[in-house]
Design an enzyme around this catalytic site. Sequence first.
Site, PDB file in Angstrom:
ATOM      1  CG  ASP A  32      36.738  40.212  93.581  1.00 32.01           C
ATOM      2  OD1 ASP A  32      36.256  39.240  94.174  1.00 32.01           O
ATOM      3  OD2 ASP A  32      37.819  40.821  94.008  1.00 32.01           O
ATOM      4  CG  HIS A  60      34.797  38.963  96.973  1.00 32.00           C
ATOM      5  ND1 HIS A  60      35.183  37.886  96.172  1.00 32.00           N
ATOM      6  CD2 HIS A  60      33.979  38.316  98.003  1.00 32.00           C
ATOM      7  CE1 HIS A  60      34.733  37.014  96.706  1.00 32.00           C
ATOM      8  NE2 HIS A  60      34.295  36.857  97.935  1.00 32.00           N
ATOM      9  CD  GLU A  75      37.727  35.086  94.260  1.00 30.01           C
ATOM     10  OE1 GLU A  75      37.852  34.416  93.288  1.00 30.01           O
ATOM     11  OE2 GLU A  75      36.927  36.021  94.301  1.00 30.01           O
ATOM     12  CE1 TYR A 115      38.971  43.081  98.039  1.00 32.47           C
ATOM     13  CE2 TYR A 115      37.911  43.286  95.953  1.00 32.47           C
ATOM     14  CZ  TYR A 115      38.589  42.461  96.838  1.00 32.47           C
ATOM     15  OH  TYR A 115      38.878  41.251  96.783  1.00 32.47           O
ATOM     16  CD  GLU A 144      34.004  36.858  91.812  1.00 34.80           C
ATOM     17  OE1 GLU A 144      34.570  37.546  92.394  1.00 34.80           O
ATOM     18  OE2 GLU A 144      34.156  35.820  91.407  1.00 34.80           O
ATOM     19  CG  HIS A 200      34.707  32.123  93.070  1.00 32.68           C
ATOM     20  ND1 HIS A 200      34.839  33.598  93.229  1.00 32.68           N
ATOM     21  CD2 HIS A 200      33.632  32.115  94.320  1.00 32.68           C
ATOM     22  CE1 HIS A 200      33.729  34.238  94.056  1.00 32.68           C
ATOM     23  NE2 HIS A 200      32.913  33.016  94.406  1.00 32.68           N
ATOM     24  CD  GLU A 239      37.485  33.225  90.059  1.00 29.48           C
ATOM     25  OE1 GLU A 239      37.337  32.149  89.454  1.00 29.48           O
ATOM     26  OE2 GLU A 239      36.411  33.988  90.663  1.00 29.48           O
TER      27      GLU A 239
HETATM   28 FE    FE Z   1      35.901  35.006  92.148  1.00 31.00          FE
END
Ligand code: FE
Length: 344
Positions: free
Chosen positions: A87, A121, A225, A125, A118, A228, A191
């Site tokens: 990401d 994301h 995603e 994590y 992004e 995206h 993606e």
């Molecule tokens: Fe993305």
Amino acid sequence: MPIIKTTDKVDINQRRIINGADADVIQLYPMRHLFAWEAYNTGNSNHWLPTEISMQRDIEQWKSTTFLTEDERTALKTVLGFFTTADSIAANNVVLAMYRHITSPECRMYLLRQAYEEAIHTHAYQYIVESLGLDEGEIFNMYREVDSIYNKDVFILNFNEGIFNSEFKTGTLENDQKFLENMVVFSLILEGIFFYSSFAVMFGFQRQNKMIGVAEQIQYIMRDESQHLNFGINIINGIKEEQPGLWTPAFQQHAVDLVRQAVDLEAKFAAEVFPKGIFGMNADGFRKYIEYVADRRLGRVGLPAQYNTPNPFPWMSEAVDLNKEKNFFETRVTEYKVGGTLDW
Ligand code: FE
């Protein structure tokens, strides 16, 4: 560029996804690329934050020495190892390549939203690694240590050389095709393909009722995603429409070749990371699934299917299908719309 003083209004027919007039870049109206405005609004209604999801059960399950098998633990860590840097790579491409060259203000509005997603994301994590007490050095450095992750990332990053260069400008056949190539690599491949065996693994956990907090985080990420990817596909198809001369047979073949290389890299990743298979998915199943996904991506931009492989993980289409997914997310999405009201 200096602003030219004029009462002439912007002509909607002159607006372009790339290579539009300089002055247009800062006027949102008249909007021409409505798909981008829709994507922007969808992104806003889908807003979420990693810290809203409880990780309590996951922490207990991860601490237990018997709840997860050694293979499951390795799979979860390696999937995270891929995700943590992927990401960031996507974010860099949005900001340093797409935003610089896309001249449609409504598309730029969405890119600003996408860039933030992004970041969310990568935050997710980080939050998972922190909650489970994983070794940050191990997870975040995997893209430089694990061959099959490294190879995927090198494949992607190769395409940034040139387009990240401050001298690079669209406006010639060669450079416009280079930009389109970047879209194929980042949207369709990174993606649209490189996330998908890892998504399948996470849904495997969820289907077993294991690590459901992590799985829920990943499900939100997958929903973003898919948006995206949709946006990227609209950009590719929109540029094709505005500049049909770019979509030459040679370019189409090049795009197909890139997707085929990506399928091999992703199948290798799955086979190396989950050598004994996981949750009933084995190397052969992953390859078939990746082929199936790749054919769908190619079809969305009008390129021919390469594999014609039926979907070996039909339960994944349900997880991916946005309409069905809506029910799953409905509560939280509605909550967010209400919760977003400020009380002064
Ligand atoms: Fe993305």
